[in-house]
Design a protein around this motif. Structure first.
Motif, mmCIF file in Angstrom:
data_model
loop_
_atom_site.group_PDB
_atom_site.id
_atom_site.type_symbol
_atom_site.label_atom_id
_atom_site.label_comp_id
_atom_site.label_asym_id
_atom_site.label_seq_id
_atom_site.Cartn_x
_atom_site.Cartn_y
_atom_site.Cartn_z
ATOM 1 N N ASP A 160 -10.418 -26.450 33.456
ATOM 2 C CA ASP A 160 -9.629 -25.468 32.729
ATOM 3 C C ASP A 160 -10.189 -24.085 33.083
ATOM 4 O O ASP A 160 -11.382 -23.821 32.899
ATOM 5 C CB ASP A 160 -9.794 -25.742 31.221
ATOM 6 N N TYR A 162 -10.113 -21.281 31.674
ATOM 7 C CA TYR A 162 -10.774 -20.584 30.563
ATOM 8 C C TYR A 162 -12.182 -21.133 30.346
ATOM 9 O O TYR A 162 -13.105 -20.378 30.029
ATOM 10 C CB TYR A 162 -9.961 -20.711 29.278
ATOM 11 N N GLU A 163 -12.356 -22.414 30.531
ATOM 12 C CA GLU A 163 -13.684 -23.003 30.383
ATOM 13 C C GLU A 163 -14.646 -22.417 31.403
ATOM 14 O O GLU A 163 -15.807 -22.130 31.105
ATOM 15 C CB GLU A 163 -13.605 -24.520 30.530
ATOM 16 N N PHE A 166 -15.524 -18.940 30.189
ATOM 17 C CA PHE A 166 -16.431 -19.035 29.044
ATOM 18 C C PHE A 166 -17.864 -19.261 29.518
ATOM 19 O O PHE A 166 -18.817 -18.709 28.949
ATOM 20 C CB PHE A 166 -15.975 -20.173 28.131
ATOM 21 N N GLU A 179 -15.834 -24.934 20.333
ATOM 22 C CA GLU A 179 -14.566 -25.043 19.603
ATOM 23 C C GLU A 179 -14.750 -25.799 18.289
ATOM 24 O O GLU A 179 -14.144 -25.449 17.269
ATOM 25 C CB GLU A 179 -13.517 -25.736 20.472
ATOM 26 N N PHE A 373 -9.450 -15.114 20.625
ATOM 27 C CA PHE A 373 -9.713 -16.362 21.336
ATOM 28 C C PHE A 373 -8.403 -17.057 21.702
ATOM 29 O O PHE A 373 -8.189 -17.473 22.844
ATOM 30 C CB PHE A 373 -10.591 -17.256 20.451
ATOM 31 N N GLU A 374 -7.509 -17.151 20.749
ATOM 32 C CA GLU A 374 -6.244 -17.842 20.996
ATOM 33 C C GLU A 374 -5.372 -17.075 21.986
ATOM 34 O O GLU A 374 -4.722 -17.681 22.856
ATOM 35 C CB GLU A 374 -5.502 -18.048 19.675
ATOM 36 N N GLU A 376 -6.337 -14.843 24.395
ATOM 37 C CA GLU A 376 -6.834 -14.823 25.767
ATOM 38 C C GLU A 376 -6.747 -16.194 26.421
ATOM 39 O O GLU A 376 -6.520 -16.304 27.630
ATOM 40 C CB GLU A 376 -8.241 -14.229 25.844
ATOM 41 N N ARG A 377 -6.893 -17.252 25.645
ATOM 42 C CA ARG A 377 -6.690 -18.601 26.193
ATOM 43 C C ARG A 377 -5.253 -18.759 26.671
ATOM 44 O O ARG A 377 -4.991 -19.320 27.734
ATOM 45 C CB ARG A 377 -7.009 -19.674 25.163
ATOM 46 N N ALA A 381 -3.961 -19.265 30.537
ATOM 47 C CA ALA A 381 -3.171 -20.475 30.810
ATOM 48 C C ALA A 381 -1.753 -20.152 31.257
ATOM 49 O O ALA A 381 -1.040 -21.034 31.755
ATOM 50 C CB ALA A 381 -3.136 -21.353 29.564
ATOM 51 N N GLY A 424 -13.384 -14.968 27.573
ATOM 52 C CA GLY A 424 -14.389 -15.978 27.243
ATOM 53 C C GLY A 424 -15.568 -15.403 26.497
ATOM 54 O O GLY A 424 -16.463 -16.129 26.073
#
Length: 512
Positions: A160, A162-163, A166, A179, A373-374, A376-377, A381, A424
């Protein structure tokens, strides 16, 4: 006798280790130089200096990348793979290996492009915020998203994106663990905040009224006073103003910035204490390990734990206000009738209408983080487009915080982080708050009458405990191991949820 960065006899270190460390020191010094130029860009640089500064930072970023990804670095790391190393040297190699493996995956041209994009985005963000015009910043945000997706693809196309991003800020905590902690915060805080608001108890009424002004000069003098009281070594630091408070530096030069609002004397004060926490972490790193992993902080969650510990567990405590209130009244005579209890309540009021993260109270702060957080994820994506950000932001604020921004300046343009392409980063703020509670619990258990010491203005025992258990280790331990070493417990949200439940239950008279 000469020693290396691990504190052992330099003569006993494998040649590959010595050579690896020398190269890494050059990388670190280039990055530290870039950090100083970035500080100057945000604090003191003339308005017209950005075209040159953009090139300077881009060149330094590319140079650091080239030094770190040199073939000889990889060869030295391979030579040391099965070497018999001390624990500290093994930690140094582990940290350099992690950075090398990520950096070598990313082309130098992309690194330079990201740095240029960041330098160009910063003044665009500042203009957009000042003019309340998201469209000025939107193309730069779009560019950052595009570049960071490409960056993540180079590092690990199977993960992912975003991972991957992060991990730039918190490489030692799995995103799944992060999370899980954030979910526990949300589950604890949302109903607690609801009960507080239903109580109708405005605990800070009349304490620090926002009617009238608290002059900036007086606020700055108070902030300098507070830094001195906390033990900030001015010979290794300075206080300046910036559009967004931040801290920057090393154990030899750790600078803090704040900002002033003449209607809000607590904003600059708590921001300054927060940034002091960051600075004191840098200052507590061992001098002899400068420019090596043992002289670097253990990533952002731990860094944020230090700032949130000083801001919340010290700066918002009744014991601290016992020390501060006389100086506060001296600077602001209009507060001459404020009692210690009123000051404590004002510092811990849960606001109903706060829109600004850095001005948020200790509880609603984390809902600000969840919004970012929500979003930027979703951006990374591709689930939302950049042009949708203002509306999505406002909708989430209305849903989570019960308020709706009237302008983008007080909404999606309020933070500097996305102008740097720092996707992240935001989760580390809440993770740091959780960690702060666990560390402070352990410090209280180890230090005889810590609250009484603070009440008397004696902050040295807490300084010493944090230096001994966190700062002096640099990046020797990974995050979970560092927390376990310092507290004797695994890293969880338990201490934080217990702390806020007890504290705000008492303040607002609500059931746990």
């Amino acid at each position: 006798m000469a020693t290396d960065a691990a504190g052992a006899d330099a003569e006993s270190a494998p040649e590959a280790y010595t050579e690896l460390l020398e190269t890494y020191k050059r990388v670190s010094n280039v990055q530290n130089s870039a950090g100083l130029l970035s500080w100057d860009q945000q604090v003191m640089m003339p308005e017209g200096g950005n075209p040159a500064r953009s090139q300077q930072l881009s060149t330094l970023s590319s140079l650091a990348h080239e030094l770190l990804t040199d073939d000889e670095v990889g060869e030295r790391l391979d030579e040391l793979e099965d070497a018999d190393l001390t624990d500290e040297r093994a930690a140094v190699v582990r940290e350099i290996r992690r950075k090398y493996d990520r950096a070598v995956s990313v082309p130098s041209e992309l690194v330079e492009e990201i740095s240029t994009a960041s330098s160009e985005a910063l003044p665009a963000w500042e203009e957009a915020k000042a003019e309340d015009d998201f469209s000025t910043f939107a193309p730069h945000l779009e560019k950052h998203i595009e570049l960071k997706r490409e960056y993540a693809e180079h590092i690990d196309p199977e993960k992912d994106p975003y991972e991957v991003l992060f991990e730039d800020f918190e490489p030692c905590l799995p995103l799944e663990q992060a999370e899980s902690i954030l979910e526990e915060l949300r589950d604890t805080l949302v109903p607690m905040i609801e009960r507080i608001r239903e109580s109708g108890d405005d605990i800070a009424t009349g304490a620090f009224t926002k009617e009238g002004e608290y002059p900036e000069a007086a606020q700055e003098e108070l902030c300098r006073d507070v830094l001195s009281t906390l033990g900030y070594p001015w010979e290794r630091g300075r206080l300046d103003t910036s559009s967004h408070p931040f801290s920057s530096g090393t154990m030899f030069d750790a600078r803090v910035t704040t900002r002033f609002d003449e209607s809000d004397p607590l904003g600059s004060l708590l921001s300054t204490v927060h940034e002091f926490g960051h600075a004191t972490y840098n200052l507590g790193l061992p001098d002899e390990h400068y420019a090596t992993p043992l002289g670097e902080s253990r990533d952002l969650s731990v860094h944020e734990s230090q700032s949130r510990l000083w801001e919340n567990h010290v700066g918002r405590s009744k014991a601290f206000w016992n020390v501060l209130l006389p100086a506060f009244k001296e600077q602001f005579p209009k507060a001459e009738d404020v009692t210690l209890e009123e000051a404590y309540e004002a510092a811990n009021q849960v606001y109903e209408d706060n829109l600004i993260r850095v001005e948020a109270d200790e509880l609603t702060y984390h809902l600000h983080i969840i919004v970012r957080f929500e979003i930027e994820r979703a951006l990374i994506a591709g689930d939302i487009d950049v042009e949708e950000v203002p509306e999505v932001w406002n909708d989430k604020y209305e849903e989570y915080l019960g308020v709706r921004p009237e302008t983008d300046s007080e909404g999606c343009l309020q933070d500097i982080h996305w102008s740097h392409g720092n996707f992240g980063y935001f989760p580390t703020y809440s993770l740091g708050s959780v960690m702060a509670a666990q560390l402070y619990d352990a410090a209280e258990a180890d230090i005889d009458d810590l609250e009484g010491r603070i009440e008397e203005g004696d902050f040295e025992p807490l300084h010493e405990w944090l230096t001994e258990n966190v700062h002096r280790h640099g990046a020797r331990y990974e995050t979970n191991d560092l927390v376990a070493q310092a507290t004797g417990e695994d890293f969880t949200a338990d201490a934080f949820t217990d702390y806020v439940t007890e504290k705000y239950g008492d303040l607002y008279g609500i059931d746990a």
